[in-house]
Design a protein around this motif. Structure first.
Motif, PDB file in Angstrom:
ATOM      1  N   LYS A 116       0.835  -1.199   0.000  1.00 21.40           N
ATOM      2  CA  LYS A 116       0.000   0.000   0.000  1.00 21.40           C
ATOM      3  C   LYS A 116       0.871   1.251   0.000  1.00 21.40           C
ATOM      4  CE  LYS A 116      -3.784  -0.285   2.534  1.00 21.40           C
ATOM      5  NZ  LYS A 116      -4.693  -0.553   3.688  1.00 21.40           N
ATOM      6  N   SER A 117       0.239   2.371  -0.222  1.00 16.37           N
ATOM      7  CA  SER A 117       0.946   3.643  -0.372  1.00 16.37           C
ATOM      8  C   SER A 117       1.173   4.308   0.980  1.00 16.37           C
ATOM      9  CB  SER A 117       0.142   4.571  -1.281  1.00 16.37           C
ATOM     10  OG  SER A 117       0.637   5.893  -1.221  1.00 16.37           O
ATOM     11  N   GLN A 119       1.924   7.507   1.234  1.00 20.61           N
ATOM     12  CA  GLN A 119       1.294   8.826   1.128  1.00 20.61           C
ATOM     13  C   GLN A 119      -0.221   8.749   1.253  1.00 20.61           C
ATOM     14  OE1 GLN A 119       3.482   7.481  -0.944  1.00 20.61           O
ATOM     15  NE2 GLN A 119       5.092   8.919  -1.537  1.00 20.61           N
ATOM     16  N   HIS A 120      -0.798   7.640   0.772  1.00 22.55           N
ATOM     17  CA  HIS A 120      -2.262   7.446   0.814  1.00 22.55           C
ATOM     18  C   HIS A 120      -2.536   6.054   1.371  1.00 22.55           C
ATOM     19  CE1 HIS A 120      -2.532  11.080  -1.636  1.00 22.55           C
ATOM     20  NE2 HIS A 120      -1.629  10.551  -2.436  1.00 22.55           N
ATOM     21  N   LYS A 122      -4.815   4.313   2.606  1.00 25.26           N
ATOM     22  CA  LYS A 122      -6.001   3.523   2.285  1.00 25.26           C
ATOM     23  C   LYS A 122      -5.914   2.906   0.892  1.00 25.26           C
ATOM     24  CE  LYS A 122      -9.276   6.059   5.215  1.00 25.26           C
ATOM     25  NZ  LYS A 122     -10.564   6.830   5.248  1.00 25.26           N
ATOM     26  N   ASN A 123      -4.956   3.380   0.102  1.00 29.85           N
ATOM     27  CA  ASN A 123      -4.846   2.950  -1.289  1.00 29.85           C
ATOM     28  C   ASN A 123      -3.723   1.950  -1.482  1.00 29.85           C
ATOM     29  OD1 ASN A 123      -6.837   4.816  -1.757  1.00 29.85           O
ATOM     30  ND2 ASN A 123      -5.531   6.278  -2.824  1.00 29.85           N
ATOM     31  N   ASP A 125      -0.454   0.540  -3.526  1.00 35.73           N
ATOM     32  CA  ASP A 125       0.690   1.226  -4.098  1.00 35.73           C
ATOM     33  C   ASP A 125       0.839   0.842  -5.566  1.00 35.73           C
ATOM     34  OD1 ASP A 125       3.238   2.802  -3.651  1.00 35.73           O
ATOM     35  OD2 ASP A 125       4.060   0.943  -4.440  1.00 35.73           O
ATOM     36  N   GLU A 152      -8.592   2.013  -4.024  1.00 32.86           N
ATOM     37  CA  GLU A 152      -8.592   1.979  -2.571  1.00 32.86           C
ATOM     38  C   GLU A 152      -8.698   0.529  -2.115  1.00 32.86           C
ATOM     39  OE1 GLU A 152     -11.314   3.535   1.211  1.00 32.86           O
ATOM     40  OE2 GLU A 152     -11.559   4.450  -0.769  1.00 32.86           O
TER      41      GLU A 152
END
Length: 334
Positions: A116-117, A119-120, A122-123, A125, A152
């Motif tokens: 996963k990311s 920076q975000h 919930k999303n 990568d 997401e």
């Protein structure tokens, strides 16, 4: 099974300061190495002063992702390698699912976690998401990421499944399988070398797995940002190389179609004013053709096993049918 976490680093002092502590905290069952590609930014001094428990493997020059790991892993004796980017934050219990899967089936060569990311969070990568695939034309995509469209994470891919490739951002692989496949192809330098390795392992009869039970967070762009035209060059050139080396079908019609589609991608860059990326695709094809004879020799040395592709063209699905989610793809083998 003994397990080693091997972090590749090149001038990533700030990234090591940020993320290596999480690796040490959550990897008590592993021996942790940093393979350094001749950094000049103080990375080695940082490791000595702040992370003395880490084993440092010093490469004499910057050999890229492929050569850097190949050289360093000659000195790693553990049964399982976990190859980890220096911009990845790991989580509690992240190694246990790898060991459990490897123990369950000796035909499993490599495993990828959920990526996963940072920076975000919930999303997914970009680099691997919930497991990688390629289409019949050799374009890569992931569960959770098709080109630049990133989903997401709502648990929609919380299943352990066989995939086509596992991301080099976090790649668990058996030492014996890595050696049997002769490691990474160093002519790739960086980018898509893990796809090539996984494709070769599948041709050898092994399987590549994804597990959602292990989760890591990836910053991305730590070495080459998405805006880098050199990254575009490497991705396009190395993708063509993998097709010629590894495809079980006649590669020449595929390469002809790729030449046309890559040309369209180049024109798209031109219309966006991204001239360096346009020329990067042009140079990628020139570099690929210059290595054609060597790639043919490598193709002849490798076994070929029939591979089933989920879609014929991810370009068609994404840009013509406007399908941006993996679950909505019109699968060949559904």
């Amino acid at each position: 099974m003994d397990i080693a976490v091997v972090v590749l680093n090149w001038n990533g002092k700030a990234l090591l300061e940020t993320y290596l502590a999480s690796v040490l905290t959550h990897s008590a069952e592993a021996k942790v190495y940093v393979a350094d590609n001749a950094s000049t930014d103080g990375s080695l001094e940082l490791l000595t002063q702040q992370f003395p428990e880490v084993v440092v493997l010093k490469n004499t020059t910057n050999l890229g992702f492929a050569g850097g790991y190949n050289q360093a892993l000659n000195y790693v004796e553990e049964d399982i390698y976990v190859l980890l980017n220096n911009d990845v934050k790991v989580t509690k219990g992240w190694l246990s699912p790898f060991l459990e899967l490897f123990a369950s089936n000796p035909s499993i060569a490599a495993i990828q976690p959920k990526i996963k990311s940072i920076q975000h969070p919930k999303n997914f990568d970009y680099a691997g998401a919930a497991g990688g695939f390629i289409d019949a034309l050799g374009y890569p995509f992931c569960r959770g990421r098709i080109f630049d469209s990133i989903e997401e994470d709502t648990g929609q891919y919380d299943t352990e499944i066989e995939v086509f490739w596992a991301s080099g951002a976090c790649l668990a692989i058996r030492k014996e399988c890595f050696e049997l496949a002769d490691g990474f192809d160093e002519s790739y330098f960086a980018h898509q070398e893990e796809i090539d390795l996984c494709w070769r392992l599948k041709n050898l009869g092994f399987s590549i797995m994804y597990t959602y039970k292990s989760e890591v967070f990836h910053q991305g762009g730590g070495t080459l940002s998405s805006s880098s035209s050199y990254k575009t060059f490497l991705n396009f050139r190395n993708s063509l190389s993998s097709i010629l080396k590894n495809s079980d079908r006649n590669p020449y019609p595929i390469l002809f179609v790729r030449m046309l589609l890559d040309g369209i991608a180049g024109l798209r860059f031109l219309t966006q004013g991204k001239f360096s990326h346009f020329f990067a695709i042009f140079r990628a094809h020139l570099s690929f053709y210059s290595k054609f004879r060597d790639l043919i020799e490598k193709r002849q040395q490798l076994p070929k096993k029939k591979q089933n592709f989920l879609v014929r063209s991810i370009v068609w699905h994404s840009f013509v049918l406007n399908i941006k989610q993996f679950s909505r793809l019109k699968m060949i083998n559904k």
